[in-house]
Design a protein around this motif. Sequence first.
Motif, PDB file in Angstrom:
ATOM      1  N   THR A  71      12.479 -10.114  -1.888  1.00 37.29           N
ATOM      2  CA  THR A  71      13.045  -8.998  -2.644  1.00 37.29           C
ATOM      3  C   THR A  71      14.050  -9.501  -3.673  1.00 37.29           C
ATOM      4  OG1 THR A  71      12.728  -7.508  -0.770  1.00 37.29           O
ATOM      5  CG2 THR A  71      14.288  -6.810  -2.437  1.00 37.29           C
ATOM      6  N   ALA A  72      14.842 -10.497  -3.286  1.00 32.81           N
ATOM      7  CA  ALA A  72      15.847 -11.056  -4.199  1.00 32.81           C
ATOM      8  C   ALA A  72      15.192 -11.749  -5.395  1.00 32.81           C
ATOM      9  CB  ALA A  72      16.750 -12.035  -3.446  1.00 32.81           C
ATOM     10  N   ARG A  73      13.977 -12.269  -5.201  1.00 36.49           N
ATOM     11  CA  ARG A  73      13.279 -12.950  -6.304  1.00 36.49           C
ATOM     12  C   ARG A  73      12.678 -11.976  -7.321  1.00 36.49           C
ATOM     13  NH1 ARG A  73      11.978 -16.666  -2.169  1.00 36.49           N
ATOM     14  NH2 ARG A  73      10.080 -15.576  -1.623  1.00 36.49           N
ATOM     15  N   LEU A  74      12.551 -10.712  -6.937  1.00 38.12           N
ATOM     16  CA  LEU A  74      11.996  -9.727  -7.863  1.00 38.12           C
ATOM     17  C   LEU A  74      12.990  -9.488  -8.991  1.00 38.12           C
ATOM     18  CD1 LEU A  74      10.583  -7.112  -5.327  1.00 38.12           C
ATOM     19  CD2 LEU A  74       9.302  -8.846  -6.598  1.00 38.12           C
ATOM     20  N   GLU A  75      12.508  -9.568 -10.189  1.00 34.58           N
ATOM     21  CA  GLU A  75      13.381  -9.372 -11.343  1.00 34.58           C
ATOM     22  C   GLU A  75      12.902  -8.157 -12.126  1.00 34.58           C
ATOM     23  OE1 GLU A  75      13.865 -12.850 -13.719  1.00 34.58           O
ATOM     24  OE2 GLU A  75      14.232 -14.125 -11.982  1.00 34.58           O
ATOM     25  N   PHE A  76      13.781  -7.202 -12.192  1.00 36.21           N
ATOM     26  CA  PHE A  76      13.472  -6.011 -12.963  1.00 36.21           C
ATOM     27  C   PHE A  76      14.795  -5.396 -13.393  1.00 36.21           C
ATOM     28  CE2 PHE A  76      12.073  -1.729 -13.962  1.00 36.21           C
ATOM     29  CZ  PHE A  76      10.865  -1.986 -14.590  1.00 36.21           C
ATOM     30  N   ALA A  77      14.839  -4.955 -14.591  1.00 36.28           N
ATOM     31  CA  ALA A  77      16.048  -4.317 -15.122  1.00 36.28           C
ATOM     32  C   ALA A  77      15.662  -3.496 -16.347  1.00 36.28           C
ATOM     33  CB  ALA A  77      17.096  -5.366 -15.477  1.00 36.28           C
ATOM     34  N   GLY A  78      16.666  -3.001 -16.994  1.00 35.91           N
ATOM     35  CA  GLY A  78      16.448  -2.139 -18.149  1.00 35.91           C
ATOM     36  C   GLY A  78      15.587  -2.769 -19.214  1.00 35.91           C
ATOM     37  N   ALA A  79      15.759  -4.056 -19.482  1.00 35.00           N
ATOM     38  CA  ALA A  79      14.997  -4.732 -20.537  1.00 35.00           C
ATOM     39  C   ALA A  79      13.502  -4.704 -20.247  1.00 35.00           C
ATOM     40  CB  ALA A  79      15.477  -6.168 -20.689  1.00 35.00           C
ATOM     41  N   GLN A  80      13.129  -4.885 -18.992  1.00 39.02           N
ATOM     42  CA  GLN A  80      11.710  -4.868 -18.639  1.00 39.02           C
ATOM     43  C   GLN A  80      11.137  -3.447 -18.676  1.00 39.02           C
ATOM     44  OE1 GLN A  80      13.989  -6.581 -16.847  1.00 39.02           O
ATOM     45  NE2 GLN A  80      13.257  -8.672 -16.724  1.00 39.02           N
ATOM     46  N   ALA A  81      11.980  -2.462 -18.479  1.00 37.84           N
ATOM     47  CA  ALA A  81      11.513  -1.081 -18.464  1.00 37.84           C
ATOM     48  C   ALA A  81      11.257  -0.545 -19.872  1.00 37.84           C
ATOM     49  CB  ALA A  81      12.542  -0.195 -17.752  1.00 37.84           C
ATOM     50  N   GLY A  82      11.876  -1.142 -20.844  1.00 40.31           N
ATOM     51  CA  GLY A  82      11.734  -0.655 -22.213  1.00 40.31           C
ATOM     52  C   GLY A  82      12.951   0.156 -22.618  1.00 40.31           C
ATOM     53  N   ARG A  83      13.166   0.236 -23.898  1.00 37.57           N
ATOM     54  CA  ARG A  83      14.427   0.840 -24.366  1.00 37.57           C
ATOM     55  C   ARG A  83      14.561   2.308 -23.979  1.00 37.57           C
ATOM     56  NH1 ARG A  83      12.906   0.383 -30.449  1.00 37.57           N
ATOM     57  NH2 ARG A  83      11.409   2.066 -30.457  1.00 37.57           N
ATOM     58  N   ASP A  84      13.460   3.023 -23.857  1.00 39.99           N
ATOM     59  CA  ASP A  84      13.552   4.433 -23.469  1.00 39.99           C
ATOM     60  C   ASP A  84      13.837   4.600 -21.977  1.00 39.99           C
ATOM     61  OD1 ASP A  84      13.064   5.204 -26.055  1.00 39.99           O
ATOM     62  OD2 ASP A  84      10.911   5.567 -25.728  1.00 39.99           O
ATOM     63  N   TYR A  85      13.699   3.512 -21.225  1.00 34.50           N
ATOM     64  CA  TYR A  85      13.846   3.599 -19.764  1.00 34.50           C
ATOM     65  C   TYR A  85      14.858   2.590 -19.225  1.00 34.50           C
ATOM     66  CZ  TYR A  85       9.640   6.310 -20.399  1.00 34.50           C
ATOM     67  OH  TYR A  85       8.748   7.246 -20.819  1.00 34.50           O
ATOM     68  N   THR A  86      15.775   2.170 -20.060  1.00 33.90           N
ATOM     69  CA  THR A  86      16.755   1.156 -19.666  1.00 33.90           C
ATOM     70  C   THR A  86      17.537   1.578 -18.419  1.00 33.90           C
ATOM     71  OG1 THR A  86      16.974   0.386 -21.935  1.00 33.90           O
ATOM     72  CG2 THR A  86      18.749  -0.180 -20.428  1.00 33.90           C
ATOM     73  N   ALA A  87      18.026   2.797 -18.405  1.00 32.89           N
ATOM     74  CA  ALA A  87      18.824   3.264 -17.267  1.00 32.89           C
ATOM     75  C   ALA A  87      17.991   3.287 -15.980  1.00 32.89           C
ATOM     76  CB  ALA A  87      19.400   4.646 -17.549  1.00 32.89           C
ATOM     77  N   LYS A  88      16.749   3.724 -16.104  1.00 33.33           N
ATOM     78  CA  LYS A  88      15.880   3.761 -14.928  1.00 33.33           C
ATOM     79  C   LYS A  88      15.527   2.345 -14.464  1.00 33.33           C
ATOM     80  CE  LYS A  88      13.952   8.243 -15.951  1.00 33.33           C
ATOM     81  NZ  LYS A  88      14.186   9.188 -14.945  1.00 33.33           N
ATOM     82  N   GLY A  89      15.339   1.443 -15.393  1.00 30.33           N
ATOM     83  CA  GLY A  89      15.081   0.049 -15.036  1.00 30.33           C
ATOM     84  C   GLY A  89      16.269  -0.570 -14.317  1.00 30.33           C
ATOM     85  N   ASP A  90      17.474  -0.261 -14.794  1.00 30.41           N
ATOM     86  CA  ASP A  90      18.679  -0.746 -14.120  1.00 30.41           C
ATOM     87  C   ASP A  90      18.816  -0.139 -12.728  1.00 30.41           C
ATOM     88  OD1 ASP A  90      19.346  -2.369 -16.251  1.00 30.41           O
ATOM     89  OD2 ASP A  90      20.746  -0.924 -17.148  1.00 30.41           O
ATOM     90  N   ALA A  91      18.414   1.123 -12.603  1.00 33.78           N
ATOM     91  CA  ALA A  91      18.462   1.778 -11.291  1.00 33.78           C
ATOM     92  C   ALA A  91      17.491   1.115 -10.315  1.00 33.78           C
ATOM     93  CB  ALA A  91      18.151   3.265 -11.424  1.00 33.78           C
TER      94      ALA A  91
END
Length: 102
Positions: free
Chosen positions: A33-53
């Motif tokens: 789980t710690a190796r999984l990388e996901f954040a706002g940048a990967q979600a796209g600019r319209d979904y940055t907050a959701k990606g951070d969540a």
Amino acid sequence: MGEGLEVDVAVVTDAGTRLLRSAEVLRQQAAETARLEFAGAQAGRDYTAKGDAVRDALGVVGGALEQWAADAESFGHAFRAAAARYSGTDASVAADVDGVQW
């Protein structure tokens, strides 16, 4: 006379061993789980907050898995230690009874 307590030492020891193995698996899952990388940048600019969540939620899941592993390990050691103590006490009492002159 009341009924005595019976403890199946092998079953308690086995339960402790299985808990220890479970702790290892949980730690492996926490590491994955710690190796999984996901954040706002990967979600796209319209979904940055959701990606951070999602990133934050993955951190919570990893932490929960680590705590679960620690608890399973603690219980596993406690089960095995209790079985060993019971076995030792049972053997000691049996030796004392064998030493009684009738």
